[in-house]
Write a protein that holds these residues in place. Sequence first.
Motif, PDB file in Angstrom:
ATOM      1  N   LEU A  99      21.287  10.183  60.748  1.00  0.00           N
ATOM      2  CA  LEU A  99      21.421   9.320  59.487  1.00  0.00           C
ATOM      3  C   LEU A  99      21.389  10.246  58.257  1.00  0.00           C
ATOM      4  O   LEU A  99      21.478  11.577  58.135  1.00  0.00           O
ATOM      5  N   TYR A 100      21.632   9.499  57.281  1.00  0.00           N
ATOM      6  CA  TYR A 100      22.022  10.303  55.800  1.00  0.00           C
ATOM      7  C   TYR A 100      20.966   9.795  54.869  1.00  0.00           C
ATOM      8  O   TYR A 100      20.650   8.439  54.614  1.00  0.00           O
ATOM      9  N   LEU A 126      28.304   4.178  64.726  1.00  0.00           N
ATOM     10  CA  LEU A 126      28.333   3.011  63.876  1.00  0.00           C
ATOM     11  C   LEU A 126      29.496   3.083  63.160  1.00  0.00           C
ATOM     12  O   LEU A 126      29.844   3.812  62.252  1.00  0.00           O
ATOM     13  N   THR A 127      30.133   1.957  63.256  1.00  0.00           N
ATOM     14  CA  THR A 127      31.585   1.694  62.349  1.00  0.00           C
ATOM     15  C   THR A 127      31.509   0.368  61.739  1.00  0.00           C
ATOM     16  O   THR A 127      30.824  -0.508  62.046  1.00  0.00           O
ATOM     17  N   VAL A 128      32.527   0.297  60.647  1.00  0.00           N
ATOM     18  CA  VAL A 128      32.415  -0.949  59.748  1.00  0.00           C
ATOM     19  C   VAL A 128      33.746  -0.947  59.475  1.00  0.00           C
ATOM     20  O   VAL A 128      34.507  -0.051  59.272  1.00  0.00           O
ATOM     21  N   LYS A 129      34.288  -2.234  59.161  1.00  0.00           N
ATOM     22  CA  LYS A 129      35.832  -2.614  58.997  1.00  0.00           C
ATOM     23  C   LYS A 129      35.363  -2.905  57.322  1.00  0.00           C
ATOM     24  O   LYS A 129      34.900  -3.691  56.982  1.00  0.00           O
ATOM     25  N   LEU A 130      36.415  -2.369  56.636  1.00  0.00           N
ATOM     26  CA  LEU A 130      36.321  -2.288  55.227  1.00  0.00           C
ATOM     27  C   LEU A 130      37.757  -2.789  54.738  1.00  0.00           C
ATOM     28  O   LEU A 130      38.998  -2.329  55.223  1.00  0.00           O
ATOM     29  N   ASP A 131      37.734  -3.705  53.662  1.00  0.00           N
ATOM     30  CA  ASP A 131      38.960  -4.234  53.120  1.00  0.00           C
ATOM     31  C   ASP A 131      39.786  -2.961  52.476  1.00  0.00           C
ATOM     32  O   ASP A 131      41.004  -2.866  52.312  1.00  0.00           O
ATOM     33  N   GLY A 137      36.438   8.466  56.868  1.00  0.00           N
ATOM     34  CA  GLY A 137      37.313   8.791  58.094  1.00  0.00           C
ATOM     35  C   GLY A 137      37.733   7.643  58.769  1.00  0.00           C
ATOM     36  O   GLY A 137      36.773   6.530  59.108  1.00  0.00           O
ATOM     37  N   ARG A 138      38.755   7.458  59.511  1.00  0.00           N
ATOM     38  CA  ARG A 138      39.372   6.404  60.337  1.00  0.00           C
ATOM     39  C   ARG A 138      39.029   6.389  61.845  1.00  0.00           C
ATOM     40  O   ARG A 138      38.830   7.567  62.335  1.00  0.00           O
ATOM     41  N   ILE A 139      38.607   5.219  62.494  1.00  0.00           N
ATOM     42  CA  ILE A 139      38.482   5.296  63.693  1.00  0.00           C
ATOM     43  C   ILE A 139      39.700   5.213  64.662  1.00  0.00           C
ATOM     44  O   ILE A 139      40.253   4.112  64.360  1.00  0.00           O
ATOM     45  N   GLY A 168      29.401   7.673  59.737  1.00  0.00           N
ATOM     46  CA  GLY A 168      28.506   9.040  59.965  1.00  0.00           C
ATOM     47  C   GLY A 168      27.396   8.921  60.482  1.00  0.00           C
ATOM     48  O   GLY A 168      26.907   9.991  61.130  1.00  0.00           O
ATOM     49  N   ILE A 169      26.897   7.518  60.998  1.00  0.00           N
ATOM     50  CA  ILE A 169      25.750   7.517  61.656  1.00  0.00           C
ATOM     51  C   ILE A 169      26.125   7.273  63.180  1.00  0.00           C
ATOM     52  O   ILE A 169      26.797   6.606  63.603  1.00  0.00           O
TER      53      ILE A 169
END
Length: 452
Positions: A99-100, A126-131, A137-139, A168-169
């Motif tokens: 964690l951060y 843990l990844t997330v999609k952002l507009d 960093g890209r998955i 990063g998590i």
Amino acid sequence: MTTDIVILAAGQGSRMKSALPKVLHCVGGKPMVKHVLENAAELGSVQPHVVIGHGAEKVRETLADAAVTFALQTEQLGTGHAVAQALPALDPAGVSLILYGDVPLTRSETMAELVSSAQNDKLGLLTVKLDNPTGYGRIVRDNGRVVAIVEQKDANAEQLAINEVNTGIMALPNRWLIDWLPQLSSDNAQGEYYLTDVIAMASERGIEIETQHPSCEQEVQGVNNRVQLAELERWYQAQQAEQLMVNGATLADPSRVDVRGHVSVAGDVIIDVNAVFEGTVEIGKDVQIGPNCYIKNASIAAGTVVKANTVIEDAVIGEACDIGPFARIRPGTELATGAKVGNFVETKKAKIGPGSKVNHLTYIGDAEIGSNVNVGAGTITCNYDGVNKSKTEIGDGAFIGSNTSLVAPVSVGAGATVGAGSTITKNIDGDELAVARAKQVNLSNWQRPVKK
């Protein structure tokens, strides 16, 4: 099995423009790193490890009461290097959740999903999609499988078009960390040891990388500057306001209520604008909080009205009390049912009995007041002699005239009356009248001075 929680908190945070370590800046009145620790603690059996560097001593001091171990990163050489500093303290047979300290609002439920993956010999990511994924960093996937994470500065045009990004998590078995971290390379645009390179290592070894996703972007939003800190604060406060309304509070303006701790409401509570709650606050049914009030570590029982611009700290307020406007209720104050503390009244370590009234411009400190007492405007308890604090006691039904000074230690008996303008230095028995003031002198034919 105990889960190792590795919290990276060594960064300088230069964009904060602050002498305070970034992770100690507050969201909701609490340092960001404390949010991380408390959310992780909800997982159950955990051992937190905090990697510190810039401002290390301040971070140690802030977390002095927390059951954590510290690992010192003397040089900031990347996230992989940071996690490596904690390796000696990790259980080789256990799993770690990374964690951060500047990502404060990740829910424990989200963390638990990642830990579950690691406990099943998978790498939980843990990844997330952002507009707008700029800076992240890209998955990189191949037929749906995660095969690598490519940092923004190392990405090609095709990879930059990916909108699924790394938070990063992650969680993974410690034996993999022990094996992989020494193999990391700093041959990249940043010249750093990226923790994200373990994703490619896992993929090359055929290890399943199981991705999880947060409930919203703010769960994984990091703070790099004060603008982002303010944005996260407002989102956090919006969640607190929403919860208050769900629990039965009417908020005059949900955007103008700040919760810096925990507030519980019993229902049918009305809270006007610019209310600030700090610490632990309990509010009973039918309580009304006026505008511009500050309430810290207090319980307020049913039916009480707190009028505008009132401050209440470390106090217990009974039912159907009437407080303010412009009252200051300081620590140690206890108001019984139906007590009234009016405008520009200050209390400190005072017990005020049922139905008693302290209406105007008065200071009551280190005092115990019985029931149905009337304290006139301008009265003060003289509780401090320059060295020691002393107590004033006022019995049931007493009447204290305006502009009275009660020089403690002193007691006023039940039913006693004190004449206005008195300075009381001796005890008064019940039902007595006490008048202690200079004799009035009227001079006739007196000439008022005039300017020369």
